[in-house]
Design an enzyme around this catalytic site. Structure first.
Site, PDB file in Angstrom:
ATOM      1  N   GLU A   1       0.012  -3.485   4.571  1.00 42.36           N
ATOM      2  CA  GLU A   1      -1.147  -2.583   4.680  1.00 42.36           C
ATOM      3  C   GLU A   1      -1.237  -1.943   6.059  1.00 42.36           C
ATOM      4  O   GLU A   1      -1.077  -2.621   7.059  1.00 42.36           O
ATOM      5  CB  GLU A   1      -2.425  -3.402   4.479  1.00 42.36           C
ATOM      6  CG  GLU A   1      -3.106  -3.206   3.164  1.00 42.36           C
ATOM      7  CD  GLU A   1      -3.608  -1.803   2.904  1.00 42.36           C
ATOM      8  OE1 GLU A   1      -3.699  -1.002   3.839  1.00 42.36           O
ATOM      9  OE2 GLU A   1      -3.921  -1.513   1.748  1.00 42.36           O
ATOM     10  N   ASP A   2      -1.539  -0.650   6.104  1.00 44.85           N
ATOM     11  CA  ASP A   2      -1.769   0.010   7.397  1.00 44.85           C
ATOM     12  C   ASP A   2      -3.253   0.159   7.697  1.00 44.85           C
ATOM     13  O   ASP A   2      -3.607   0.660   8.766  1.00 44.85           O
ATOM     14  CB  ASP A   2      -1.119   1.404   7.418  1.00 44.85           C
ATOM     15  CG  ASP A   2      -1.829   2.369   6.492  1.00 44.85           C
ATOM     16  OD1 ASP A   2      -2.177   1.963   5.364  1.00 44.85           O
ATOM     17  OD2 ASP A   2      -2.038   3.529   6.888  1.00 44.85           O
ATOM     18  N   ALA A  41      -5.461   2.787  -3.271  1.00 44.98           N
ATOM     19  CA  ALA A  41      -6.755   3.320  -3.733  1.00 44.98           C
ATOM     20  C   ALA A  41      -6.623   4.751  -4.230  1.00 44.98           C
ATOM     21  O   ALA A  41      -7.584   5.315  -4.762  1.00 44.98           O
ATOM     22  CB  ALA A  41      -7.761   3.267  -2.590  1.00 44.98           C
ATOM     23  N   SER A  42      -5.450   5.340  -4.074  1.00 41.48           N
ATOM     24  CA  SER A  42      -5.295   6.765  -4.385  1.00 41.48           C
ATOM     25  C   SER A  42      -5.092   7.024  -5.884  1.00 41.48           C
ATOM     26  O   SER A  42      -4.243   6.404  -6.525  1.00 41.48           O
ATOM     27  CB  SER A  42      -4.110   7.346  -3.614  1.00 41.48           C
ATOM     28  OG  SER A  42      -3.915   8.689  -4.015  1.00 41.48           O
ATOM     29  N   ASP A  47      -0.027   5.010   1.091  1.00 44.64           N
ATOM     30  CA  ASP A  47      -0.201   5.984   2.178  1.00 44.64           C
ATOM     31  C   ASP A  47      -0.106   5.301   3.544  1.00 44.64           C
ATOM     32  O   ASP A  47      -0.919   4.432   3.869  1.00 44.64           O
ATOM     33  CB  ASP A  47      -1.577   6.660   2.040  1.00 44.64           C
ATOM     34  CG  ASP A  47      -1.764   7.333   0.682  1.00 44.64           C
ATOM     35  OD1 ASP A  47      -0.886   8.112   0.300  1.00 44.64           O
ATOM     36  OD2 ASP A  47      -2.769   7.068   0.012  1.00 44.64           O
ATOM     37  N   ARG A  63      -8.586   5.344   6.206  1.00 44.39           N
ATOM     38  CA  ARG A  63      -7.402   4.684   5.635  1.00 44.39           C
ATOM     39  C   ARG A  63      -7.837   3.653   4.599  1.00 44.39           C
ATOM     40  O   ARG A  63      -8.669   2.796   4.886  1.00 44.39           O
ATOM     41  CB  ARG A  63      -6.601   3.963   6.732  1.00 44.39           C
ATOM     42  CG  ARG A  63      -5.908   4.887   7.664  1.00 44.39           C
ATOM     43  CD  ARG A  63      -5.160   4.130   8.746  1.00 44.39           C
ATOM     44  NE  ARG A  63      -4.617   5.047   9.713  1.00 44.39           N
ATOM     45  CZ  ARG A  63      -3.439   5.661   9.588  1.00 44.39           C
ATOM     46  NH1 ARG A  63      -2.673   5.409   8.539  1.00 44.39           N
ATOM     47  NH2 ARG A  63      -3.018   6.506  10.487  1.00 44.39           N
ATOM     48  N   ASP A 105       0.885  -1.161   0.000  1.00 46.22           N
ATOM     49  CA  ASP A 105       0.000   0.000   0.000  1.00 46.22           C
ATOM     50  C   ASP A 105       0.932   1.224   0.000  1.00 46.22           C
ATOM     51  O   ASP A 105       2.130   1.100   0.297  1.00 46.22           O
ATOM     52  CB  ASP A 105      -0.874  -0.052   1.260  1.00 46.22           C
ATOM     53  CG  ASP A 105      -1.683   1.208   1.445  1.00 46.22           C
ATOM     54  OD1 ASP A 105      -2.322   1.650   0.488  1.00 46.22           O
ATOM     55  OD2 ASP A 105      -1.662   1.765   2.568  1.00 46.22           O
ATOM     56  N   TRP A 117      -8.819  16.464   4.733  1.00 48.75           N
ATOM     57  CA  TRP A 117     -10.194  16.262   5.223  1.00 48.75           C
ATOM     58  C   TRP A 117     -10.476  17.181   6.404  1.00 48.75           C
ATOM     59  O   TRP A 117     -11.579  17.720   6.528  1.00 48.75           O
ATOM     60  CB  TRP A 117     -10.411  14.799   5.631  1.00 48.75           C
ATOM     61  CG  TRP A 117     -10.469  13.842   4.480  1.00 48.75           C
ATOM     62  CD1 TRP A 117      -9.673  12.761   4.263  1.00 48.75           C
ATOM     63  CD2 TRP A 117     -11.398  13.864   3.381  1.00 48.75           C
ATOM     64  NE1 TRP A 117     -10.033  12.111   3.107  1.00 48.75           N
ATOM     65  CE2 TRP A 117     -11.098  12.771   2.549  1.00 48.75           C
ATOM     66  CE3 TRP A 117     -12.461  14.700   3.017  1.00 48.75           C
ATOM     67  CZ2 TRP A 117     -11.803  12.491   1.375  1.00 48.75           C
ATOM     68  CZ3 TRP A 117     -13.161  14.432   1.852  1.00 48.75           C
ATOM     69  CH2 TRP A 117     -12.839  13.337   1.042  1.00 48.75           C
TER      70      TRP A 117
END
Ligand code: G6P
Ligand code: MG
Length: 229
Positions: A177-178, A123-124, A19, A53, A17, A33
């Site tokens: 993954e975080d 996903a970004s 971020d 996240r 991932d 955000w």
């Protein structure tokens, strides 16, 4: 103990991932955000920030709207998501090597040296801009980003597509993954899930292995499968 932990695994590819795993851009997403919430006079507590996240831009906005008990038209949502992204892109201009997660690049280089293929699964829609800005794009054999997928984590699409592009079967792929949603996505893809960093709930989400930071990680032991035997 999951079924993956009871069998010997051979890891041929690791999908990262972005971020919060390679770059601390998770903090810049949160700032974006938070600024939008300040504009609107909405709350943005830490637990909501954590829920975002791994979640796509529009779904993140919906979580924020729901947590504030607010509704908006499609047009208003488009405008707010766009505004947050403009804030985020402004913050990205500040990103330099100091935003790299300590040890991430060394870990990737060590894996590559051992012949492991490296993927990105984010996903970004800004993921490639971040990689290029830091000059680390060439460390990844394949990158799947928010521009390639139609379904967000915890749907496995981002990782399934990554494994396919790398030409490696899911059980030979590990995912770092975080995000709770990311660990769930990796598990749904049938891959080995590594819950990285301090996010609450990675264990309960079913991470096969918890890695607090890269300094903790013994890469040879990881590849030999002895960390979870
Ligand atoms: C990653 C981040 C999320 C972010 C999403 C979409 O998954 O963890 O916080 O909302 O990407 O990012 P984007 O840059 O497309 O708005
Ligand atoms: Mg993340």
């Amino acid at each position: 103990m999951t079924k993956k932990m009871t069998t010997k695994v051979t890891i041929e590819a690791v999908i990262f991932d972005l971020d919060g795993v390679v770059v601390y851009t998770d903090e810049y997403h949160s700032r974006g955000w938070r600024r939008l919430c300040d504009d609107q006079g909405w709350r943005f507590p830490e637990e909501v920030s954590d829920q975002l996240r791994g979640v796509s831009r529009m779904e993140s906005l919906q979580i924020i709207l729901d947590s504030n008990g607010v509704s908006a038209t499609g047009e208003e949502k488009e405008e707010m998501a766009h505004r947050k992204n403009e804030y985020y892109k402004t913050y990205l201009q500040e990103v330099d090597e100091s935003a790299l997660v300590p040890g991430a690049v060394d870990c990737i280089r060590e894996l590559r040296r051992r012949g492991v293929l490296i993927g990105l699964g984010s996903a970004s829609k800004n993921a490639l801009t971040v990689l290029r800005g830091l000059g680390i794009e060439e460390l990844f054999d394949q990158a799947v980003t928010g521009l390639d997928i139609t379904r967000s984590k915890p749907d496995p699409q981002v990782f399934t597509l990554g494994g396919q592009r790398l030409g490696v079967s899911p059980e030979r792929c590990a995912v770092f993954e975080d995000a709770v949603s990311g660990v769930e996505a990796a598990n749904a893809a049938g891959m080995i899930s590594v819950g990285f960093g301090p996010t609450q709930g990675l264990d309960q989400a079913g991470a096969d292995l918890l890695v607090p930071d890269y300094a903790w990680l013994d890469i040879d032991a990881f590849l030999a499968g002895t960390l979870w035997s």
